[in-house]
Design a protein around this motif. Structure first.
Motif, PDB file in Angstrom:
ATOM      1  N   LEU A   1      59.815  36.714  75.424  1.00 55.06           N
ATOM      2  CA  LEU A   1      58.374  36.918  75.531  1.00 55.06           C
ATOM      3  C   LEU A   1      57.818  37.568  74.272  1.00 55.06           C
ATOM      4  O   LEU A   1      56.747  37.187  73.778  1.00 55.06           O
ATOM      5  N   ALA A   2      58.534  38.544  73.741  1.00 52.54           N
ATOM      6  CA  ALA A   2      58.070  39.244  72.541  1.00 52.54           C
ATOM      7  C   ALA A   2      58.000  38.300  71.346  1.00 52.54           C
ATOM      8  O   ALA A   2      57.052  38.352  70.558  1.00 52.54           O
ATOM      9  N   GLU A   3      58.977  37.419  71.225  1.00 52.41           N
ATOM     10  CA  GLU A   3      58.968  36.478  70.103  1.00 52.41           C
ATOM     11  C   GLU A   3      57.809  35.500  70.230  1.00 52.41           C
ATOM     12  O   GLU A   3      57.120  35.191  69.252  1.00 52.41           O
ATOM     13  N   GLN A   4      57.579  35.002  71.431  1.00 52.12           N
ATOM     14  CA  GLN A   4      56.448  34.099  71.652  1.00 52.12           C
ATOM     15  C   GLN A   4      55.128  34.788  71.347  1.00 52.12           C
ATOM     16  O   GLN A   4      54.228  34.207  70.734  1.00 52.12           O
ATOM     17  N   GLU A   5      55.018  36.043  71.758  1.00 50.62           N
ATOM     18  CA  GLU A   5      53.780  36.780  71.539  1.00 50.62           C
ATOM     19  C   GLU A   5      53.509  36.972  70.046  1.00 50.62           C
ATOM     20  O   GLU A   5      52.381  36.801  69.585  1.00 50.62           O
ATOM     21  N   ARG A   6      54.541  37.304  69.284  1.00 48.25           N
ATOM     22  CA  ARG A   6      54.357  37.512  67.850  1.00 48.25           C
ATOM     23  C   ARG A   6      53.883  36.235  67.159  1.00 48.25           C
ATOM     24  O   ARG A   6      52.983  36.261  66.318  1.00 48.25           O
ATOM     25  N   ILE A   7      54.495  35.109  67.524  1.00 48.14           N
ATOM     26  CA  ILE A   7      54.125  33.839  66.916  1.00 48.14           C
ATOM     27  C   ILE A   7      52.693  33.474  67.279  1.00 48.14           C
ATOM     28  O   ILE A   7      51.886  33.069  66.436  1.00 48.14           O
ATOM     29  N   PHE A   8      52.363  33.638  68.559  1.00 48.69           N
ATOM     30  CA  PHE A   8      51.024  33.257  69.022  1.00 48.69           C
ATOM     31  C   PHE A   8      49.949  34.142  68.405  1.00 48.69           C
ATOM     32  O   PHE A   8      48.914  33.654  67.941  1.00 48.69           O
ATOM     33  N   ILE A   9      50.184  35.455  68.390  1.00 55.65           N
ATOM     34  CA  ILE A   9      49.192  36.382  67.842  1.00 55.65           C
ATOM     35  C   ILE A   9      48.935  36.078  66.370  1.00 55.65           C
ATOM     36  O   ILE A   9      47.790  36.087  65.906  1.00 55.65           O
ATOM     37  N   SER A  10      49.992  35.808  65.636  1.00 55.17           N
ATOM     38  CA  SER A  10      49.848  35.518  64.217  1.00 55.17           C
ATOM     39  C   SER A  10      48.958  34.305  63.992  1.00 55.17           C
ATOM     40  O   SER A  10      48.011  34.342  63.205  1.00 55.17           O
TER      41      SER A  10
END
Length: 218
Positions: free
Chosen positions: A120-129
């Motif tokens: 979830l954290a990896e997906q969030e970082r990619i999406f936020i960027s």
């Protein structure tokens, strides 16, 4: 008695804040040892200033070697992203039978839950960027026509919306399958609370907050 090998990490980009960052991590570790660990023994503490995206980290390698060679030893980190920002790295480590990972801020999380958090954290970082870049571009184009202080307000609103949408995308990978299996909003909220997954404001889940995630993700 459980033995712990503590690993603290600060990103290169925040090297100037090493005192604050490392101290904060140490506080989390100390709180875990005092509250959740039974008769703990800290074998060693390894501190590293390197990006979490790098898999090759000398101090982490030393910490893992000590854990693997010591009976009843566990690797203790303050937060999961201090261990790595790459879900593939964390997943591989969790599969290592010689290593037990303990996260101070998630004291009751098992390997399965840690894997979910990492994904979830990896997906969030990619999406936020991606979303933040797009949102700021839109705000900037609107600001040229609006003038005054509006560009700042637009950027702030777009950034907040991007964060909320990213949060929804992060959580839907857990909420979606439960909803598809027929779970009610209340049942999903209860499960998320048991898994210690915090809401956006750090509170407990309710049917309303679950419904908001489903709405945003849709």
């Amino acid at each position: 008695m459980t033995r712990y090998v503590v690993y603290l990490r600060l990103s290169k980009a925040r090297k100037g804040e090493a005192g604050l960052g490392i101290e904060a991590q140490q506080r989390d570790v100390d709180l875990f040892l005092a509250t959740y660990a039974h008769n703990p023994e800290v074998l060693a503490t390894f501190t590293e200033v390197q990006s979490g995206a790098d898999d090759d980290r000398p101090e982490l390698a030393k910490a893992l070697a000590l854990v693997r060679s010591t009976p009843n030893a566990e690797l203790l980190v303050a937060k999961l992203d201090r261990l790595s920002r790459r879900v593939s790295f964390i997943a591989k480590l969790l599969e290592d039978k010689r290593v037990t990972v303990r996260v101070a801020c998630m004291p009751n999380a098992d390997a399965f839950q840690l894997h979910i958090y990492a994904a979830l954290a990896e997906q969030e970082r990619i999406f936020i960027s991606k979303r933040t870049i797009a949102a700021l571009a839109v705000a900037k184009s609107r600001g040229k026509a609006l003038g005054g202080i509006r560009p700042h307000t637009e950027r702030r609103n777009e950034a907040l919306k991007a964060q909320a949408d990213a949060r929804a995308l992060k959580c839907i990978t857990v909420i979606g399958p439960m909803r598809d299996s027929g779970k009610t909003l209340a049942e999903i909220a209860s499960a998320l609370t048991v898994m210690n997954i915090p809401t956006a404001r750090g509170g407990k889940w309710s049917p309303t907050t679950v419904a908001d995630i489903l709405r945003r993700a849709a």
